[in-house]
Every structure is written in structure tokens, then in C-alpha cells.
Design an enzyme around this catalytic site. Structure first.
Site, PDB file in Angstrom:
ATOM      1  N   PRO A   9      70.670-109.189 -32.756  1.00  0.00           N
ATOM      2  CG  PRO A   9      72.807-109.034 -31.861  1.00  0.00           C
ATOM      3  CD  PRO A   9      71.913-108.430 -32.900  1.00  0.00           C
ATOM      4  CG  ASN A  10      70.850-112.619 -28.054  1.00  0.00           C
ATOM      5  OD1 ASN A  10      70.872-113.842 -28.188  1.00  0.00           O
ATOM      6  ND2 ASN A  10      71.945-111.897 -27.888  1.00  0.00           N
ATOM      7  NE  ARG A  17      67.566-110.782 -24.865  1.00  0.00           N
ATOM      8  CZ  ARG A  17      68.179-109.738 -25.454  1.00  0.00           C
ATOM      9  NH1 ARG A  17      67.668-109.173 -26.542  1.00  0.00           N
ATOM     10  NH2 ARG A  17      69.303-109.281 -24.968  1.00  0.00           N
ATOM     11  CE1 TYR A  22      65.992-106.107 -23.782  1.00  0.00           C
ATOM     12  CE2 TYR A  22      66.685-108.139 -22.696  1.00  0.00           C
ATOM     13  CZ  TYR A  22      66.995-106.913 -23.251  1.00  0.00           C
ATOM     14  OH  TYR A  22      68.293-106.482 -23.278  1.00  0.00           O
ATOM     15  CG  ASN A  73      66.333-103.263 -30.532  1.00  0.00           C
ATOM     16  OD1 ASN A  73      67.532-103.163 -30.240  1.00  0.00           O
ATOM     17  ND2 ASN A  73      65.410-103.650 -29.672  1.00  0.00           N
ATOM     18  CB  ALA A  76      74.581-107.007 -27.932  1.00  0.00           C
ATOM     19  CD  GLU A  97      70.118 -96.228 -31.202  1.00  0.00           C
ATOM     20  OE1 GLU A  97      70.544 -95.145 -31.695  1.00  0.00           O
ATOM     21  OE2 GLU A  97      70.698 -96.820 -30.287  1.00  0.00           O
ATOM     22  CG  HIS A  99      67.807 -99.347 -27.530  1.00  0.00           C
ATOM     23  ND1 HIS A  99      68.578-100.387 -27.999  1.00  0.00           N
ATOM     24  CD2 HIS A  99      68.330 -98.213 -28.043  1.00  0.00           C
ATOM     25  CE1 HIS A  99      69.535 -99.892 -28.755  1.00  0.00           C
ATOM     26  NE2 HIS A  99      69.409 -98.583 -28.805  1.00  0.00           N
ATOM     27  NE  ARG A 106      69.250-103.720 -19.274  1.00  0.00           N
ATOM     28  CZ  ARG A 106      69.248-104.610 -20.267  1.00  0.00           C
ATOM     29  NH1 ARG A 106      68.785-104.268 -21.462  1.00  0.00           N
ATOM     30  NH2 ARG A 106      69.690-105.839 -20.067  1.00  0.00           N
TER      31      ARG A 106
HETATM   32  C1  DQA Z   1      68.259-103.766 -26.424  1.00  0.00           C
HETATM   33  C2  DQA Z   1      69.265-103.268 -25.388  1.00  0.00           C
HETATM   34  C3  DQA Z   1      70.646-103.808 -25.683  1.00  0.00           C
HETATM   35  O1  DQA Z   1      71.582-103.326 -24.724  1.00  0.00           O
HETATM   36  C4  DQA Z   1      70.637-105.324 -25.625  1.00  0.00           C
HETATM   37  O2  DQA Z   1      71.918-105.835 -25.937  1.00  0.00           O
HETATM   38  C5  DQA Z   1      69.582-105.911 -26.486  1.00  0.00           C
HETATM   39  C6  DQA Z   1      68.272-105.277 -26.546  1.00  0.00           C
HETATM   40  C7  DQA Z   1      66.812-103.331 -26.078  1.00  0.00           C
HETATM   41  O3  DQA Z   1      65.955-103.482 -26.948  1.00  0.00           O
HETATM   42  O4  DQA Z   1      66.551-102.879 -24.964  1.00  0.00           O
HETATM   43  O5  DQA Z   1      69.776-106.969 -27.085  1.00  0.00           O
HETATM   44  O6  DQA Z   1      68.579-103.179 -27.674  1.00  0.00           O
END
Ligand code: DQA
Length: 141
Positions: A9-10, A17, A22, A73, A76, A97, A99, A106
Site C-alpha cells: 500500500p501507498n 508521498r 521516500y 516491500n 504498512a 524484504e 524498505h 522512525r
Molecule cells: C516502507 C516503510 C513502512 O513502514 C511504510 O508503512 C511504507 C513504506 C518503506 O519502504 O520504507 O509504506 O515499507
């Protein structure tokens, strides 16, 4: 070797965002960057992004017998989803995985990852480069 790259998501909102966290590059930029490195490494990459937990679970299930590794990735859902963890365990494919941000520096709630209970490699805080490192890891293992 066929790799599925899954973004949760996102991550379709990259570039819009929180650019201070990011970066300014978009999801399309990310896909193009990964596709280029995949070609250099002679890997076949397939991309999937969804804002829906169940769709991510189904996509992981569909990797069974069809892909050799997963780069994920989970956004959330990293911090909440037992269902995504269980799907990864079910298909039992080598999984990295990724990020983009350094989740450990954070908010407190970002420090725990369900997916890390299965992933064989975890890359945090290296920006888009983390996905490229993930491809190289899967290629060389
Ligand atoms: C994320 C870190 C997560 O905590 C966050 O909710 C994201 C992006 C990252 O790529 O740093 O959506 O996975």
C-alpha cells in the site's frame, strides 16, 4: 530465473508521498530501474503493486510453481499482516524484504516486521537501491 517484485500500500504514491522520507522518484521510475537491472542480470522480473492485503496474499500464492524468488516491500502491512507472512511461508520461496526508508530509525511501531519472521534477507534504508541489491542477492544465492 523469475522474480516477482511486490509492493504494498501507498507505494504507488512514490514521488508524491512524503518525499523527504521516500524521495521524489515515482513508482514507474522504480519499476524501470528494477527492470533495467534485471535485464543486466538476465533475470525475468514481474511487478505487482496493490493497496489491498488480500490481493497481495493471492499474488504471493500465485507465485507457487511459477517464480523462483520474491522481492517484497509490504508497506504498512509489514507491521500488521500475519496473512502476508503466512502466504510467504506457504509458497516457501526465497524472499527478500525491502524498505526504502530506515524503518528502525522512525516511529516505534515500524521496528517490528511480521515478514522478517520469514524473509531470508532484509534491506532497510537504502532507497530504491535496496531493490537492486535484493535482485543481486537472489541471483547469486
Ligand atoms: C516502507 C516503510 C513502512 O513502514 C511504510 O508503512 C511504507 C513504506 C518503506 O519502504 O520504507 O509504506 O515499507
Amino acid at each position: 530465473m523469475k522474480i516477482k517484485v511486490i509492493n504494498g500500500p501507498n507505494l504507488n504514491m512514490l514521488g508524491i508521498r512524503e518525499p523527504s522520507v521516500y524521495g521524489k522518484s515515482t513508482y514507474t521510475d522504480l519499476v524501470n530501474l528494477i527492470a533495467k537491472r534485471a535485464e543486466e542480470l538476465s533475470l525475468t522480473c514481474d511487478f505487482f503493486q496493490s493497496n489491498h492485503e488480500g490481493d497481495i496474499v493471492t499474488e504471493i500464492q500465485n507465485c507457487y510453481g511459477a517464480f523462483d524468488g520474491i522481492v517484497i516491500n509490504p508497506g504498512a502491512y509489514t507491521h500488521t499482516s500475519v496473512a502476508i507472512l503466512d502466504a510467504l511461508k506457504a509458497v516457501s520461496l526465497p524472499t527478500v524484504e525491502v524498505h526504502i526508508s530506515d524503518v528502525d530509525s522512525r516511529e516505534e511501531f515500524r521496528k517490528f516486521s511480521y515478514v522478517s519472521l520469514y524473509a531470508e534477507k532484509i534491506i532497510k534504508g537504502k532507497g530504491f537501491e535496496g531493490y537492486l541489491e535484493a535482485l543481486e542477492y537472489l541471483k547469486n544465492k
